[in-house]
Design a protein around this motif. Structure first.
Motif, PDB file in Angstrom:
ATOM      1  N   PRO A  59       6.166   5.123   1.169  1.00 12.82           N
ATOM      2  CA  PRO A  59       4.779   5.588   0.926  1.00 12.82           C
ATOM      3  C   PRO A  59       4.176   4.991  -0.346  1.00 12.82           C
ATOM      4  O   PRO A  59       2.975   4.724  -0.399  1.00 12.82           O
ATOM      5  CB  PRO A  59       4.917   7.107   0.792  1.00 12.82           C
ATOM      6  N   GLU A  60       5.039   4.731  -1.370  1.00 14.11           N
ATOM      7  CA  GLU A  60       4.517   4.158  -2.629  1.00 14.11           C
ATOM      8  C   GLU A  60       3.917   2.774  -2.376  1.00 14.11           C
ATOM      9  O   GLU A  60       2.879   2.425  -2.946  1.00 14.11           O
ATOM     10  CB  GLU A  60       5.637   3.998  -3.671  1.00 14.11           C
ATOM     11  N   ALA A  61       4.579   2.012  -1.485  1.00 14.05           N
ATOM     12  CA  ALA A  61       4.086   0.667  -1.175  1.00 14.05           C
ATOM     13  C   ALA A  61       2.769   0.760  -0.433  1.00 14.05           C
ATOM     14  O   ALA A  61       1.828   0.001  -0.702  1.00 14.05           O
ATOM     15  CB  ALA A  61       5.116  -0.079  -0.350  1.00 14.05           C
ATOM     16  N   ALA A  62       2.677   1.716   0.497  1.00 11.57           N
ATOM     17  CA  ALA A  62       1.442   1.888   1.274  1.00 11.57           C
ATOM     18  C   ALA A  62       0.294   2.281   0.343  1.00 11.57           C
ATOM     19  O   ALA A  62      -0.835   1.815   0.504  1.00 11.57           O
ATOM     20  CB  ALA A  62       1.660   2.938   2.345  1.00 11.57           C
ATOM     21  N   LEU A  63       0.603   3.149  -0.642  1.00 11.12           N
ATOM     22  CA  LEU A  63      -0.433   3.596  -1.577  1.00 11.12           C
ATOM     23  C   LEU A  63      -0.971   2.442  -2.429  1.00 11.12           C
ATOM     24  O   LEU A  63      -2.155   2.383  -2.749  1.00 11.12           O
ATOM     25  CB  LEU A  63       0.146   4.664  -2.515  1.00 11.12           C
TER      26      LEU A  63
END
Lengths: 426, 234
Positions: A59-63
């Motif tokens: 999710p951090e990468a998507a954010l």
């Protein structure tokens, strides 16, 4: 004669299948992933990298994926995630053109101010890959010796090429395809006068006109002494360098740069990598650990504050950052995302007991290598054997012949395919 | 008695060679002329390089950038090998004439090896002309180091041609269509090993290992011949 013919055809089939089936599988199911770009941030003074995410996207990468694909990770050694712009701002000496566009120049780092010219004047990148090293790549042993003082802005190729013979430096004129006796005599004499012992072990230079100026060539003689040879105004200019012959110089990667601080990189026989400086050919040994020049790509990034050496094999990337006095400051080792075992890789290891590879890495020679499968390939062997037994029982109402079983037990899927076609002759 | 059998065997062998010679001489001559024409084109194309650019720039492109001035030659041995095999074995197989030959009082293995040797010699002669022409063309314009590189680049292509000849023979002689396709696939795989898109001279380190797959194809051809001789169709 039938039996040997069957054996030969089976051996040939197994060999060909072991070359092409893994290759086909790789093309269909394995995505080649670029090596991680590992750098040192002078802003955070931490290693920072960019790499492709393999598997589910965190999710951090998507954010952080605001203006780039979410499958690209921008992270640092502490695990912090960045977006592309933040990443570039952490590497101002590399993305200095963007820094200028964003109005972030001049930079203030470590109490010093750097404008675009200061950055440009101190940037240099030196690289060495296994395929470039002498005798590791196909090369026609004829080299151009450019005029180092061309009297004009751009360099031009001379009308001749030279070869190193057992007793001289022989020039061949390209217009006539004959030996230029005069040039040959002058350069050979100049080399002998400086103590050069023929035959030469290697010729090292950057043989292109697409460079700012020409530094000639570095010749390693029979006694491993290194000589710097230039053609200046048509005449030989030979310098015997102070480079220690005990190093047994294997390769010198020359890279002419306007800074005139480093001629390039020198690789010794013990795999030690050195910076070859303009300071009377003084060598600076780079503090590399676990570096194997025959397997690893090497890169040295130089900026006004630090020198960062990065080297990597197929799975692990290592780096060391040095200050301008070449003292190591930080080291970092990272297992690249390309090394992650995906389900597709696991299946590959399972179905192929071994694979034959014909590769010419980095423009080098074609080499044949056999990669054995891991223990998991035993599963593939058992599945192939069971499949063969079941098929025989169903189709022929009998237990398969021992020869066929042995072939499958030895060669797995390849054996199964060969036996399925040629089995009746076994 | 033994002497007489041996003498008869030799006579029979000579007759096979003569039969093959009569069968392939005209098509072989055509292939030789076509290959000769191709090499003439390579010579013209190489000369053209020197007309278009300064000699030192052509040397730079060829010796350093790896431009292959004889790239037209790459697939010629494969085509030659395939055609030669078809010329030699298609007529024998379509009317099953080879079956008669295989029932002569000579070992079938020797007969097939004799046929293959005729084909490989015919192929070798054409390739010898090609490689000699390549040597002459290259040595006219470039130093001998370039000739060595050119030969190390073209030799794998020649091996691909020999593999194509033997592979096509392997496929043509096999009576069973399933196995015929398998044999052709394996042969295509062997041919492909010699045609990797690489820098000039990249095969050099493989040395003798390069010839092994082609040499293995020679005894492999005996299996379909045996199956054809004993009518093993299924």
């Amino acid at each position: 004669m039938r039996k040997p013919a069957v054996i030969v055809l089976i051996v040939l089939s197994v060999f060909v299948l072991a070359v092409y089936l893994p290759m086909l599988y790789e093309k269909l199911f394995l995505t080649p992933i670029e090596k991680t770009h590992l750098l040192f941030s002078p802003v955070t003074q931490r290693f920072i990298y960019k790499e492709k995410i393999v598997g589910p996207i965190p999710p951090e990468a998507a954010l952080k994926a605001e203006d780039h694909h979410a499958r690209i990770a921008y992270r640092d050694a502490d695990g912090t995630w960045y977006n592309r712009v933040e990443f570039e701002k952490h590497l101002p000496f590399i993305y200095y053109k963007n820094m200028e566009l964003w109005g972030l120049l001049p930079l203030n780092l470590e109490g010093r101010k750097f404008d675009i010219q200061a950055i440009k004047n101190h940037r240099q990148v030196l690289e060495l890959s296994p395929g470039e090293i002498n005798n590791c790549h196909p090369e026609t042993s004829l080299w151009p010796l450019l005029e180092s003082n061309p009297g004009q802005a751009r360099l031009v190729f001379p009308e001749d090429r030279f070869r190193m013979t057992a007793s001289g430096m022989e020039f061949i004129n390209a217009d006539t395809n004959t030996v230029d006796m005069d040039l040959t005599e002058r350069f050979t004499r100049a080399l002998i006068d400086k103590g050069f012992v023929f035959p030469a072990r290697s010729v090292n230079g950057k043989f292109t006109i697409l460079k700012p100026f020409d530094e000639g060539v570095f010749l390693v003689d029979a006694k491993y002494e290194v000589f710097h040879v230039k053609r200046r105004d048509g005449h030989p200019e030979v310098t015997q360098t102070a480079i220690d012959s005990a190093l047994k110089t294997r390769h010198i990667k020359i890279s002419e740069n306007q800074q005139r601080r480093y001629y390039g990189l020198l690789l010794a026989k013990d795999s030690g990598l050195h910076l070859l400086t303009y300071d009377n050919y003084r060598l600076v040994k780079l503090p590399l650990e676990s570096y194997d020049p025959d397997r690893m790509d090497f890169k040295l990034l130089i900026n006004p504050l630090y020198l960062t050496a990065v080297w990597s094999d197929e799975t692990i990337i290592r780096a060391v950052t040095m200050d301008t006095d070449y003292r190591p400051l930080e080291r970092y080792t990272h297992r690249m995302s390309r090394a992650i075992i995906t389900p597709a890789k696991r299946i590959y290891d399972m179905i192929f007991p071994f694979s034959v590879h014909l590769n010419a890495t980095g423009g080098g020679y074609l080499k044949l290598s056999i990669r054995p499968g891991g223990w998991i390939s035993v599963v593939g062997l058992l599945v192939s054997l069971s499949g063969y037994v079941i098929a025989c029982r169903l189709r022929h109402k009998r237990f398969p012949r021992v020869t066929g079983l042995c072939l499958i037990a030895a060669f797995g899927l390849y054996g199964l395919i060969a036996v399925s076609f040629i089995g009746s002759e076994c | 008695m033994r002497l007489s059998v041996t003498r008869e065997g030799i006579d029979m062998f000579r007759s096979i060679l003569f039969k093959e010679y009569l069968k392939i001489r005209l098509p072989w001559l055509t292939l030789l002329i076509l290959n000769g024409g191709l090499m003439a084109y390579v010579a013209i194309a190489t000369r053209h390089l020197f007309v278009m650019d300064h000699a030192e720039m052509v040397w730079y492109q060829v010796l350093h950038l790896g431009r292959i001035h004889y790239s037209h030659l790459k697939y010629a041995p494969v085509v030659t090998g395939l055609l030669l095999s078809c010329i030699q074995y298609l007529p024998e197989m379509t009317s099953e004439r080879l079956r008669l030959t295989l029932h002569l009082p000579v070992s079938p293995n020797r007969l097939i090896i004799a046929h293959i040797m005729v084909g490989l010699t015919a192929f070798g002669l054409i390739l010898f002309v090609d490689l000699t022409a390549l040597t002459l063309i290259t040595s006219w314009y470039f130093p001998f180091e370039a000739v060595t590189t050119a030969l190390w680049t073209a030799l794998p292509w020649a091996m691909a041609g020999a593999a194509a000849y033997l592979g096509a023979t392997l496929g043509l002689l096999e009576p069973n269509y399933r196995l015929k396709l398998f044999n052709l696939a394996i042969a295509a795989g062997v041919v492909g090993l010699y045609l990797y898109p690489l820098s000039p001279g990249a095969y050099r380190l493989l040395g003798f290992k390069l010839t092994v797959p082609v040499l293995l194809l020679i005894p492999a051809v005996l299996l379909p011949a045996y199956r054809f001789r004993y009518r093993r169709v299924s």
